[in-house]
Enzyme design. Structure first.
Site, PDB file in Angstrom:
ATOM      1  N   ASN A  73     -16.372  -9.975   5.819  1.00 46.57           N
ATOM      2  CA  ASN A  73     -17.696 -10.224   6.397  1.00 46.57           C
ATOM      3  C   ASN A  73     -17.764  -9.748   7.843  1.00 46.57           C
ATOM      4  O   ASN A  73     -18.750  -9.134   8.255  1.00 46.57           O
ATOM      5  CB  ASN A  73     -18.045 -11.712   6.335  1.00 46.57           C
ATOM      6  N   HIS A  78     -22.228  -8.921   5.705  1.00 49.23           N
ATOM      7  CA  HIS A  78     -22.408  -9.866   4.604  1.00 49.23           C
ATOM      8  C   HIS A  78     -22.688  -9.198   3.258  1.00 49.23           C
ATOM      9  O   HIS A  78     -22.348  -9.766   2.219  1.00 49.23           O
ATOM     10  CB  HIS A  78     -23.517 -10.867   4.944  1.00 49.23           C
ATOM     11  N   ASP A  82     -20.803 -10.206  -0.024  1.00 46.08           N
ATOM     12  CA  ASP A  82     -21.500 -10.530  -1.273  1.00 46.08           C
ATOM     13  C   ASP A  82     -20.945  -9.719  -2.440  1.00 46.08           C
ATOM     14  O   ASP A  82     -20.744 -10.246  -3.532  1.00 46.08           O
ATOM     15  CB  ASP A  82     -23.002 -10.268  -1.140  1.00 46.08           C
ATOM     16  N   ASP A 108     -16.794 -19.269  -0.652  1.00 49.42           N
ATOM     17  CA  ASP A 108     -15.858 -18.355  -1.321  1.00 49.42           C
ATOM     18  C   ASP A 108     -14.876 -19.125  -2.196  1.00 49.42           C
ATOM     19  O   ASP A 108     -13.747 -18.705  -2.398  1.00 49.42           O
ATOM     20  CB  ASP A 108     -15.131 -17.478  -0.307  1.00 49.42           C
ATOM     21  N   ARG A 126      -1.331 -17.799 -16.339  1.00 50.73           N
ATOM     22  CA  ARG A 126      -2.684 -17.215 -16.400  1.00 50.73           C
ATOM     23  C   ARG A 126      -3.318 -17.140 -15.013  1.00 50.73           C
ATOM     24  O   ARG A 126      -3.996 -16.172 -14.697  1.00 50.73           O
ATOM     25  CB  ARG A 126      -3.577 -18.033 -17.331  1.00 50.73           C
TER      26      ARG A 126
END
Length: 185
Positions: A73, A78, A82, A108, A126
Site C-alpha cells: 500500500n 491502495h 486491493d 488483510d 494444507r
C-alpha cells in the site's frame, strides 16, 4: 349456487425478489473480494451458541494475515493493495475449496472454517501448501507484487459442540506468534 365469475389480482414479483436477493448478497459479501464478510462470519460462527452451532461438524478454524501488505500500500498505493486482497481471497478459496466458509474478517485478515473429517491431521500441511500458493507474485500494472502470509490454526476439541470464541482466540494467538517470527510481517 354455482359461481359465475372469479376475480383476482396477479402481480409479478420477480423484480422485487431479485432486488431482495441482490441486497441480501450485498449485505453478506465483502465488496472487494466477493468472500463472506465479517458480519456473516460473526453471525454464522462466533455468535453461534455452543448448544446449537450453525456449522456442524466443525474441524478447524485457520486465520490468515497478509504479510507485507502495508509495504505494498505504501509503495504502490491502495489499488495495488486491493489487487493483492482480491488475489489472496481467490487463492484461499482455491486452496480450501472444501471449506465451510472463507471470509475476509479484517483489512488483510481472512478466516477459513474447515469441516470435521478424518483428514484433520493434514490441516497444517494444507495451510503450508496454501502459503506457497499465496506467495506467488501478483502481477499488477506492470509490477510484481510479492506478499506472503502467516497463519494460526485452532482445532475444534469437539466437532459437534465447540466454543467458537475460544477457537478464534487460539487461532488469533497462533497467528500473531507466527507473525512475530517473520521479518516484515
Amino acid at each position: 349456487g354455482r359461481p359465475v365469475r372469479l376475480t383476482g389480482i396477479k402481480q409479478d414479483i420477480t423484480r422485487q425478489r431479485a432486488e431482495q436477493e441482490r441486497l441480501r448478497a450485498s449485505a453478506e459479501t465483502d465488496c472487494l473480494t466477493g468472500l463472506a464478510n465479517r458480519a456473516v462470519f460473526q453471525t454464522r460462527f462466533l455468535d453461534a451458541s455452543v448448544a446449537a452451532p450453525v456449522f456442524r461438524p466443525l474441524g478447524a478454524l485457520i486465520l490468515f494475515d497478509v504479510d507485507g501488505f502495508k509495504a505494498i500500500n505504501d509503495r504502490y498505493g491502495h489499488l495495488a493493495g486491493d489487487a493483492c486482497l482480491v488475489q489472496f481471497g481467490k487463492r484461499l478459496s482455491q486452496a480450501f475449496f472444501d471449506s465451510l466458509m472463507v471470509a475476509r474478517v479484517g483489512g488483510d485478515e481472512f478466516a477459513v472454517l474447515l469441516p470435521s473429517n478424518r483428514h484433520l491431521p493434514r490441516i497444517a500441511r494444507r495451510a503450508k501448501e496454501a502459503i506457497n500458493l499465496l506467495r506467488t507474485p501478483i502481477v499488477w500494472n506492470g509490477h510484481l507484487l510479492e506478499v506472503s502470509a502467516s497463519y494460526g490454526i485452532a482445532i475444534a476439541e469437539n466437532a459437534m459442540a465447540y466454543d467458537a470464541e475460544a477457537m478464534f482466540l487460539r487461532a488469533d494467538r497462533a497467528l500473531y506468534t507466527a507473525k512475530r517470527g517473520r521479518p516484515n510481517a
